[in-house]
Write a protein that holds these residues in place. Structure first.
Motif, PDB file in Angstrom:
ATOM      1  N   VAL A  49      52.205 -30.772 -12.849  1.00 27.28           N
ATOM      2  CA  VAL A  49      52.549 -30.204 -11.540  1.00 27.28           C
ATOM      3  C   VAL A  49      53.642 -31.058 -10.910  1.00 27.28           C
ATOM      4  O   VAL A  49      53.490 -32.280 -10.784  1.00 27.28           O
ATOM      5  N   PHE A  50      54.736 -30.417 -10.504  1.00 32.91           N
ATOM      6  CA  PHE A  50      55.884 -31.126  -9.927  1.00 32.91           C
ATOM      7  C   PHE A  50      55.905 -30.913  -8.412  1.00 32.91           C
ATOM      8  O   PHE A  50      56.177 -29.817  -7.931  1.00 32.91           O
ATOM      9  N   GLY A  51      55.600 -31.988  -7.663  1.00 36.27           N
ATOM     10  CA  GLY A  51      55.597 -31.912  -6.211  1.00 36.27           C
ATOM     11  C   GLY A  51      56.707 -32.745  -5.601  1.00 36.27           C
ATOM     12  O   GLY A  51      57.649 -33.161  -6.272  1.00 36.27           O
ATOM     13  N   SER A  52      56.589 -32.992  -4.288  1.00 32.93           N
ATOM     14  CA  SER A  52      57.618 -33.730  -3.550  1.00 32.93           C
ATOM     15  C   SER A  52      56.970 -34.832  -2.733  1.00 32.93           C
ATOM     16  O   SER A  52      55.897 -34.650  -2.150  1.00 32.93           O
ATOM     17  N   ASP A  53      57.625 -35.987  -2.700  1.00 26.55           N
ATOM     18  CA  ASP A  53      57.194 -37.093  -1.847  1.00 26.55           C
ATOM     19  C   ASP A  53      58.181 -37.354  -0.715  1.00 26.55           C
ATOM     20  O   ASP A  53      58.002 -38.291   0.052  1.00 26.55           O
ATOM     21  N   HIS A  54      59.223 -36.553  -0.596  1.00 34.12           N
ATOM     22  CA  HIS A  54      60.303 -36.840   0.346  1.00 34.12           C
ATOM     23  C   HIS A  54      60.063 -36.259   1.737  1.00 34.12           C
ATOM     24  O   HIS A  54      60.702 -36.664   2.692  1.00 34.12           O
ATOM     25  N   GLY A  55      59.151 -35.289   1.865  1.00 30.58           N
ATOM     26  CA  GLY A  55      58.812 -34.744   3.172  1.00 30.58           C
ATOM     27  C   GLY A  55      59.892 -33.846   3.765  1.00 30.58           C
ATOM     28  O   GLY A  55      60.934 -33.590   3.152  1.00 30.58           O
ATOM     29  N   LEU A  56      59.618 -33.365   4.976  1.00 30.84           N
ATOM     30  CA  LEU A  56      60.523 -32.504   5.742  1.00 30.84           C
ATOM     31  C   LEU A  56      60.892 -31.223   4.980  1.00 30.84           C
ATOM     32  O   LEU A  56      62.014 -30.731   5.088  1.00 30.84           O
ATOM     33  N   CYS A 107      50.336 -35.168 -12.530  1.00 30.78           N
ATOM     34  CA  CYS A 107      50.968 -34.819 -11.252  1.00 30.78           C
ATOM     35  C   CYS A 107      52.210 -35.670 -11.028  1.00 30.78           C
ATOM     36  O   CYS A 107      52.208 -36.874 -11.305  1.00 30.78           O
ATOM     37  N   VAL A 108      53.252 -35.057 -10.503  1.00 32.01           N
ATOM     38  CA  VAL A 108      54.474 -35.763 -10.112  1.00 32.01           C
ATOM     39  C   VAL A 108      54.528 -35.761  -8.579  1.00 32.01           C
ATOM     40  O   VAL A 108      54.713 -34.717  -7.961  1.00 32.01           O
ATOM     41  N   GLY A 109      54.325 -36.945  -7.978  1.00 28.15           N
ATOM     42  CA  GLY A 109      54.359 -37.059  -6.527  1.00 28.15           C
ATOM     43  C   GLY A 109      52.980 -37.364  -5.957  1.00 28.15           C
ATOM     44  O   GLY A 109      52.023 -36.627  -6.217  1.00 28.15           O
ATOM     45  N   ALA A 110      52.876 -38.461  -5.175  1.00 31.46           N
ATOM     46  CA  ALA A 110      51.583 -38.838  -4.582  1.00 31.46           C
ATOM     47  C   ALA A 110      51.111 -37.811  -3.564  1.00 31.46           C
ATOM     48  O   ALA A 110      49.916 -37.530  -3.459  1.00 31.46           O
ATOM     49  N   GLN A 111      52.038 -37.251  -2.790  1.00 29.44           N
ATOM     50  CA  GLN A 111      51.653 -36.229  -1.813  1.00 29.44           C
ATOM     51  C   GLN A 111      51.153 -34.971  -2.506  1.00 29.44           C
ATOM     52  O   GLN A 111      50.254 -34.288  -2.013  1.00 29.44           O
ATOM     53  N   PHE A 152      55.893 -41.038 -10.284  1.00 26.57           N
ATOM     54  CA  PHE A 152      56.844 -41.014  -9.183  1.00 26.57           C
ATOM     55  C   PHE A 152      57.869 -39.907  -9.431  1.00 26.57           C
ATOM     56  O   PHE A 152      58.370 -39.762 -10.547  1.00 26.57           O
ATOM     57  N   PRO A 153      58.200 -39.115  -8.414  1.00 26.96           N
ATOM     58  CA  PRO A 153      59.210 -38.063  -8.615  1.00 26.96           C
ATOM     59  C   PRO A 153      60.606 -38.643  -8.760  1.00 26.96           C
ATOM     60  O   PRO A 153      60.871 -39.786  -8.352  1.00 26.96           O
ATOM     61  N   ALA A 154      61.494 -37.856  -9.332  1.00 26.24           N
ATOM     62  CA  ALA A 154      62.889 -38.279  -9.483  1.00 26.24           C
ATOM     63  C   ALA A 154      63.579 -38.279  -8.127  1.00 26.24           C
ATOM     64  O   ALA A 154      63.380 -37.370  -7.320  1.00 26.24           O
ATOM     65  N   ALA A 155      64.394 -39.306  -7.895  1.00 27.22           N
ATOM     66  CA  ALA A 155      65.127 -39.401  -6.636  1.00 27.22           C
ATOM     67  C   ALA A 155      66.617 -39.177  -6.817  1.00 27.22           C
ATOM     68  O   ALA A 155      67.377 -39.232  -5.859  1.00 27.22           O
ATOM     69  N   GLU A 158      64.921 -27.733 -11.266  1.00 28.77           N
ATOM     70  CA  GLU A 158      64.638 -26.539 -10.470  1.00 28.77           C
ATOM     71  C   GLU A 158      63.746 -26.883  -9.276  1.00 28.77           C
ATOM     72  O   GLU A 158      63.960 -26.398  -8.162  1.00 28.77           O
ATOM     73  N   ALA A 159      62.744 -27.742  -9.513  1.00 31.98           N
ATOM     74  CA  ALA A 159      61.862 -28.153  -8.423  1.00 31.98           C
ATOM     75  C   ALA A 159      62.633 -28.899  -7.340  1.00 31.98           C
ATOM     76  O   ALA A 159      62.418 -28.682  -6.136  1.00 31.98           O
ATOM     77  N   LEU A 160      63.550 -29.787  -7.743  1.00 28.92           N
ATOM     78  CA  LEU A 160      64.343 -30.527  -6.763  1.00 28.92           C
ATOM     79  C   LEU A 160      65.301 -29.616  -6.008  1.00 28.92           C
ATOM     80  O   LEU A 160      65.552 -29.805  -4.808  1.00 28.92           O
ATOM     81  N   LEU A 161      65.831 -28.622  -6.698  1.00 26.47           N
ATOM     82  CA  LEU A 161      66.708 -27.653  -6.034  1.00 26.47           C
ATOM     83  C   LEU A 161      65.957 -26.890  -4.953  1.00 26.47           C
ATOM     84  O   LEU A 161      66.435 -26.742  -3.824  1.00 26.47           O
TER      85      LEU A 161
END
Length: 301
Positions: A78-85, A108-112, A129-132, A233-236
């Motif tokens: 599962v690819f999530g986001s830790d960057h918020g907003l 899982c990708v992303g602590a959130q 940790f997700p890619a930055a 695609e997830a980051l986009l």
């Protein structure tokens, strides 16, 4: 409660500061989207080369007897986001994952994202940790590919596993939506189509590597390219969600600044009117006041 002109001025200054932050976040979302989109297009070209390698392999060795997904350990990444907003990005994906069939192992990708899955009663076995950045996509893809190879090696014979990817993808109708795609076993229809596809060349493909080693290298490249594409695609979509949210916030802040400006003008006009009325009333009072006189009829200063 009536607002003073000073209070309204402070609130207006604060709102302009917030608007500056929102505008910066919106600009960063636009800037960040470009390299991720370029990375997605680049990996599609690379994946096309990998599929052409499968085509050459199948042309030389013939169709393959691929394993079935039945009875194999089920792995979900599962690819999530830790960057918020970016709104309910993680929560929507977690709800989508919770609706899927039962999975043996969740990566899982992303602590959130792990927290959002936990709220849905799903425990992630390992969190990455997700890619930055674009470079981070390649590192994360390699890390996940090696992790899948380790899980496959630890699986009971014949060491077959089923792997799916869950992420948020772009959608022309809804803007974005959570999707789940199959990674392993390799799509039998895809391989059958490549096996039936004519080899357009006078020379048949030839290989120096042993067939098993070559096939494993092609499978690993296929896994890397597919995982890389899912991350890009997830980051986009994450940046697109953040951009949409920042645009909405910017409009709301602009409306509030305009409302504060109107209120400041109204309060300022009221204060000017009050001061003018005080001056006029005082002047009229002075005009109407009669001077005092002494007993002989003379005015008294």
């Amino acid at each position: 409660m009536a607002q003073t002109l000073e209070t309204l001025a402070r609130r207006s200054t604060s709102m302009r500061g917030i608007r500056s932050v929102v505008h910066t976040m919106k600009t960063l979302s636009v800037i960040n989207s470009a390299p991720y989109e370029q990375a997605a297009k680049a990996i599609e070209i690379y994946h096309a080369s990998v599929l052409e390698g499968f085509h050459a392999f199948l042309t030389h060795f013939g169709p393959l007897d691929l394993p079935s997904a039945t009875g194999t350990p089920q792995i979900l990444i599962v690819f999530g986001s830790d960057h918020g907003l970016c709104g309910n990005y993680n929560e929507a994906l977690a709800a989508h994952v919770a609706e899927q069939t039962e999975t043996d192992t969740v990566l899982c990708v992303g602590a959130q994202m792990a927290d959002a899955l936990a709220d849905c009663g799903i425990a992630a076995k390992q969190t990455f940790f997700p890619a930055a950045s674009v470079d981070g996509i390649g590192r994360l893809s390699n890390l996940l590919t090696r992790k899948l190879e380790a899980i496959r090696a630890d699986a009971p014979p014949p060491h077959d596993i089923s792997v799916s990817l869950a992420y948020v993808a772009r959608d022309s109708a809804q803007g974005q939506r959570p999707v789940t795609t199959s990674l392993l076993p390799i799509d039998k229809e895809l391989m059958a189509g490549l096996a039936e596809k004519p080899w357009v060349s006078r020379s048949l493909p030839a290989f120096a590597m042993p067939a098993d080693d070559l096939f494993r290298a092609l499978v690993r490249s296929h896994l890397f390219a597919t995982v890389f594409r899912a991350i890009a695609e997830a980051l986009l979509t994450e940046n697109a969600a953040r951009l949409a949210l920042m645009q909405q916030a910017e409009r709301s802040v602009d409306d509030r600044i305009e409302a504060l400006g109107s209120e400041m003008r109204a309060v300022g006009q009221d204060e000017i009117t009050t001061e003018l009325l005080d001056v006029i009333i005082g002047f009229e009072a002075l005009k109407k006041r009669k001077p005092a006189q002494d007993p002989e009829g003379h005015d008294v200063e």
